[in-house]
Scaffold this active site. Structure first.
Site, PDB file in Angstrom:
ATOM      1  N   GLU A 324      41.854 -66.731  17.575  1.00  0.00           N
ATOM      2  CA  GLU A 324      41.064 -67.996  16.795  1.00  0.00           C
ATOM      3  C   GLU A 324      39.963 -68.679  16.444  1.00  0.00           C
ATOM      4  O   GLU A 324      39.514 -69.979  16.639  1.00  0.00           O
ATOM      5  CB  GLU A 324      42.586 -69.623  17.147  1.00  0.00           C
ATOM      6  CG  GLU A 324      44.203 -68.884  17.647  1.00  0.00           C
ATOM      7  CD  GLU A 324      44.819 -69.916  18.015  1.00  0.00           C
ATOM      8  OE1 GLU A 324      44.301 -71.602  17.088  1.00  0.00           O
ATOM      9  OE2 GLU A 324      45.708 -70.358  18.004  1.00  0.00           O
ATOM     10  N   ASP A 401      45.765 -64.579  23.880  1.00  0.00           N
ATOM     11  CA  ASP A 401      46.654 -65.024  23.493  1.00  0.00           C
ATOM     12  C   ASP A 401      48.145 -64.435  23.048  1.00  0.00           C
ATOM     13  O   ASP A 401      48.656 -64.233  22.283  1.00  0.00           O
ATOM     14  CB  ASP A 401      46.773 -66.174  23.283  1.00  0.00           C
ATOM     15  CG  ASP A 401      48.087 -67.691  22.633  1.00  0.00           C
ATOM     16  OD1 ASP A 401      48.647 -67.363  23.223  1.00  0.00           O
ATOM     17  OD2 ASP A 401      47.782 -67.845  21.322  1.00  0.00           O
ATOM     18  N   ASN A 403      51.214 -65.732  22.955  1.00  0.00           N
ATOM     19  CA  ASN A 403      51.980 -66.783  22.902  1.00  0.00           C
ATOM     20  C   ASN A 403      53.556 -66.297  23.093  1.00  0.00           C
ATOM     21  O   ASN A 403      54.385 -66.472  23.011  1.00  0.00           O
ATOM     22  CB  ASN A 403      52.754 -66.575  20.729  1.00  0.00           C
ATOM     23  CG  ASN A 403      52.642 -67.725  20.719  1.00  0.00           C
ATOM     24  OD1 ASN A 403      52.504 -68.895  21.632  1.00  0.00           O
ATOM     25  ND2 ASN A 403      53.492 -68.367  19.499  1.00  0.00           N
TER      26      ASN A 403
END
Length: 517
Positions: A324, A401, A403
């Site tokens: 991100e 990540d 998720n």
């Protein structure tokens, strides 16, 4: 907030006493250094630019590269005469008339002691080292000199946190550039507000870490772009605000006690961290629903960057995998390591065809475990091809990540190398998007180097393990330490993450790994 899996992988070889600003210009003149006329002229571009300072005014000229030099020199001369005429008129009474206009100044260009012909095109006339004479003033021409195309100081400055200027240099090398940091004396500012405060030098590196003694002071940076021995014009940057006190103890402070020393080869330290993209942190949903407990100023990118930079610097890592990272309003994954064999971008925008008659309708329905399973399958296949083409046999370090919680199909695909068609994730998006099939990994089972923590993501309405550092156990092993995560008390001091003491809704994973011979 449910977002797409965000991962980064690595193919695994491992194989900053000068005069004060007030005396700066005077010191240069005393050393006999001419003022600079900076020329930017690139092949293939129709125009060139000429920039120089005349009578305390910066002049910028955009001219055709194939235009004759004489036209530019005449234009400079006429502009100076026009300015001189205006200056003389302003000194006269309104009812007086100036009898005659000022005479044009003599403007010439010399190279190697010889006057450059007026008929020569600009692209050939303005050579590096030429001398521009404007009346009695001379300028050393710097053609394509090192120049800062971007030079900015962050708005948020905090004691104990690194101040990293945003710098982009053209025709130069950031590693060669010179930096001088100064802090303002507020007491001098109060005594003589019209002249501004006095400045005291406090650093000479690219990054400055203000101390508690700097609280309440503005900062100034003099940065000189360079490329080897070539120097460009010095830029002066002054902070908008003053240095403020820091937030106190942060969630990563105790973790830094474990990473004071660098890992010793063949051990390397790896960091995987979702730093929370600004495009997610600044939405109305984030401010009112996801992170309503977080002070608005602590969600601002400048503030969070202070914490992120200090946190990452304190880990002394060899490989940093960030997720991100805002780039052009797109949150991406980025890898920082000493040697990069290959850079490859894989964007999940359109759904791949699973069967001739069946496709997933969308890949922006991030809630679906089936979507993330297909994403992971595509990613693993892509990475396998990269290894085969670039570094056959290289071990894989796969961080990110994802998720996905430990019982998800994604984690099973990585840790067991296969997902059966009966797995619940295939039907997680409802019957219309259900796709029950067997999916196998392009790699043998991987090992989660940091284990399966209770959570790596902690927000008001959710907490769970979403972040992982996967390794090939036959090629590497965890050595010495997995850096402990912050305590639950530290994480929940401000209810949840992010907070004034933690810049992201995720927690960084940090571990030391060793390559097996």
């Amino acid at each position: 907030m449910l977002k797409p899996l965000s991962a980064a992988c690595a193919l695994l070889p491992r194989c900053l006493l000068s005069p004060t600003p007030r005396t700066f210009s005077r010191a240069l003149r005393l050393r006999g250094r001419m003022e600079a006329a900076v020329v930017r002229c690139l092949p293939g571009e129709p125009k060139l630019t000429i920039s120089f300072c005349l009578e305390q005014s910066q002049k910028h000229m955009l001219r055709d590269q194939d235009e004759a030099l004489g036209k530019v020199l005449t234009r400079i001369s006429n502009a100076i005469a026009k300015n001189q005429t205006k200056a003389k008129k302003s000194k006269k009474k309104r009812d007086e008339q100036l009898s005659e206009a000022a005479e044009p100044a003599v403007v010439k260009l010399f190279f190697g002691g010889t006057e450059v012909p007026d008929t020569l095109p600009n692209s050939e006339a303005w050579q590096d080292g030429a001398v521009l004479q404007v009346g009695e003033v001379k300028y050393r021409v710097q053609r394509n000199a090192p120049t800062f195309s971007t030079a900015e100081l962050p708005r948020s400055l905090m004691a104990g946190f690194p101040v990293c200027p945003k710098l982009e240099v053209e025709f130069g090398n950031l590693q060669d550039c010179e930096f001088l940091w100064f802090k303002e004396n507020p007491e001098a500012q109060e005594e003589s507000p019209s002249q501004g405060g006095e400045w005291m030098q406090v650093g000479c590196e690219r990054v400055l870490v203000p101390s508690n003694q700097d609280i309440g002071c503005r900062l100034k940076l003099l940065c000189t772009p360079k490329d080897g021995h070539r120097c460009g014009q010095t830029r002066e940057l002054v902070s908008v605000g003053a240095v403020e006190a820091g937030p106190g103890v942060c969630t990563f402070d105790n973790r830094h006690a474990y990473t004071l020393k660098l890992a010793e080869w063949p051990a390397v330290r790896v960091v995987s961290y979702n730093i929370l993209a600004d495009v997610y942190a600044q939405t109305d949903l984030s401010k009112t629903v996801l992170y309503p407990y977080c002070a608005p100023y602590a969600l601002q990118l400048d503030y969070r960057q202070n914490l992120i930079k200090k946190e990452l610097a304190g880990y002394n890592a060899d490989i940093i995998c960030l997720q991100e990272v805002d780039k052009g309003n797109q949150p991406l994954s980025i890898i920082y390591l000493y040697t990069c064999l290959s850079q490859n971008d894989l964007t999940f925008k359109y759904a791949p065809t699973v069967k001739p008659s069946q496709t997933f309708k969308t890949l922006i329905h991030f809630e679906g475990g089936n979507v993330r399973l297909v994403q992971m399958g595509v990613a693993l296949r892509h990475i396998s091809h990269i290894i085969s083409d670039v570094a056959p046999g290289a071990p894989l370090l796969f961080c990110g990540d994802f998720n996905s919680t430990p019982n998800s199909g994604v984690v099973q695909l990585l840790s067991e190398a296969a997902v059966p068609q009966q797995h619940a994730d295939w039907s997680s998006s409802g019957p219309e998007e259900s796709c029950c099939m067997e999916l196998s990994s392009s790699f043998p089972p991987l090992l989660s180097a940091c284990g399966l923590p209770a959570y790596t993501n902690y927000v008001g309405g959710f907490h769970g393990c979403l972040d992982y550092v996967f390794i090939q156990p036959e090629s590497m092993q965890v050595v010495e330490q997995v850096i402990p995560l912050p305590s639950h008390q530290e994480v929940t001091t401000y209810k949840a993450l992010p907070s004034v003491a933690h810049p992201s809704d995720h927690i960084a994973l940090v571990c030391d790994l060793r390559w097996n011979p």
